[in-house]
Write an enzyme that holds these catalytic residues in place. Structure first.
Site, PDB file in Angstrom:
ATOM      1  N   GLY A 109       2.468  -3.256   4.044  1.00  8.16           N
ATOM      2  CA  GLY A 109       1.221  -2.532   4.092  1.00  8.16           C
ATOM      3  C   GLY A 109       1.774  -1.020   3.438  1.00  8.16           C
ATOM      4  O   GLY A 109       2.884  -0.410   3.591  1.00  8.16           O
ATOM      5  N   ILE A 113       0.822   1.901   3.875  1.00  7.45           N
ATOM      6  CA  ILE A 113       0.900   3.045   4.731  1.00  7.45           C
ATOM      7  C   ILE A 113       1.919   2.756   5.762  1.00  7.45           C
ATOM      8  O   ILE A 113       2.024   3.552   6.887  1.00  7.45           O
ATOM      9  CB  ILE A 113      -0.632   3.167   5.267  1.00  7.45           C
ATOM     10  CG1 ILE A 113      -1.109   2.164   6.235  1.00  7.45           C
ATOM     11  CG2 ILE A 113      -1.569   3.642   4.220  1.00  7.45           C
ATOM     12  CD1 ILE A 113      -2.052   2.557   7.109  1.00  7.45           C
ATOM     13  N   SER A 114       2.846   2.026   5.658  1.00  4.03           N
ATOM     14  CA  SER A 114       3.680   1.459   6.814  1.00  4.03           C
ATOM     15  C   SER A 114       5.052   2.385   6.734  1.00  4.03           C
ATOM     16  O   SER A 114       5.740   2.241   5.625  1.00  4.03           O
ATOM     17  CB  SER A 114       4.171   0.016   6.848  1.00  4.03           C
ATOM     18  OG  SER A 114       5.437  -0.199   7.343  1.00  4.03           O
ATOM     19  N   PRO A 115       5.331   3.307   7.759  1.00  9.72           N
ATOM     20  CA  PRO A 115       6.381   4.243   7.759  1.00  9.72           C
ATOM     21  C   PRO A 115       7.726   3.215   7.610  1.00  9.72           C
ATOM     22  O   PRO A 115       8.775   3.608   6.986  1.00  9.72           O
ATOM     23  CB  PRO A 115       6.379   4.776   8.869  1.00  9.72           C
ATOM     24  CG  PRO A 115       5.557   4.023   9.833  1.00  9.72           C
ATOM     25  CD  PRO A 115       4.673   3.345   8.809  1.00  9.72           C
ATOM     26  N   ALA A 168       8.212   0.276   6.133  1.00  9.51           N
ATOM     27  CA  ALA A 168       8.541  -0.032   4.743  1.00  9.51           C
ATOM     28  C   ALA A 168       8.860   0.978   3.980  1.00  9.51           C
ATOM     29  O   ALA A 168       9.853   0.858   3.181  1.00  9.51           O
ATOM     30  CB  ALA A 168       7.127  -0.513   4.374  1.00  9.51           C
TER      31      ALA A 168
END
Length: 199
Positions: free
Chosen positions: A9, A11-13, A15
């Site tokens: 995603g 918005i994934s921290p 990632a």
């Protein structure tokens, strides 16, 4: 040659904290990467996960400690409370999908550019101007922000279905097509590296 399906995603921290390690691993093993952005919140709903807003306070408290620990360990800047989070993931995801289809440019850098925009630069990745700027920064035509809308929306939904079918339940998530081996989390990239060495 190995092929890696990378589900994430924008918005994934976690990632974001993966940085460019996947790309370096793929280059080392001459593997290809298929970037598959998806709606991570819907993925949680579909696979038994809990959206951050609905998690128990103890889990969120631990997250607030663990993210800065990892950022410090990796030497990466991190704003634990971004100005634009959560934010609509679809527009940035459409841009990534369109850019990957168009070719040229640096798709890995583009993905990291959107993630860094959220977690280190306080930029709104749902904003058209920001999307165009990040596309341009990574060698893509900014007009893809518009022209890729239809194919992006279609593929975005398909990515979610493929993720559920593949057993994906979080972000970042890496699946090696040839072996079916799955790796969840940026802290599993070392295991992916070892797997590719043995494969």
């Amino acid at each position: 040659m190995a092929h890696i399906d990378y589900y994430f995603g924008t918005i994934s921290p976690w990632a974001y904290l993966a940085g460019d390690r996947l790309e370096r691993i793929a280059e080392r093993h001459r593997a290809t990467i298929a970037y598959k952005p998806l709606d991570i919140l819907q993925l949680f709903d579909r696979t038994g996960g809990v959206r951050p807003a609905d998690r128990h306070p103890s889990r969120m408290e631990y997250r607030a400690q663990e993210l800065p620990r990892w950022a410090d360990h990796l030497g990466m800047p991190l704003n634990l409370k971004p100005a634009h989070w959560p934010v609509n993931m679809a527009p940035s995801s459409y841009a990534i999908i369109a850019a990957q289809k168009a070719g040229g440019g640096n798709p890995g850098g583009l993905v990291q550019g959107f993630l860094r925009a959220v977690w280190a630069e306080d930029r709104d990745i749902s904003d058209d101007g920001v999307i165009r700027s990040i596309l341009s920064e990574h060698g893509f035509d900014p007009a893809l922000a518009d022209s890729g809308l239809f194919v992006g929306a279609e593929t975005y939904g398909r990515n979610l279905e493929q993720a559920v079918e593949a057993g994906v339940f979080g972000s970042p998530f890496y699946v090696v097509r040839e072996t079916g081996q799955k790796f969840w989390g940026q802290d599993r990239l070392e295991f992916l590296d070892k797997h590719l060495s043995r494969a």
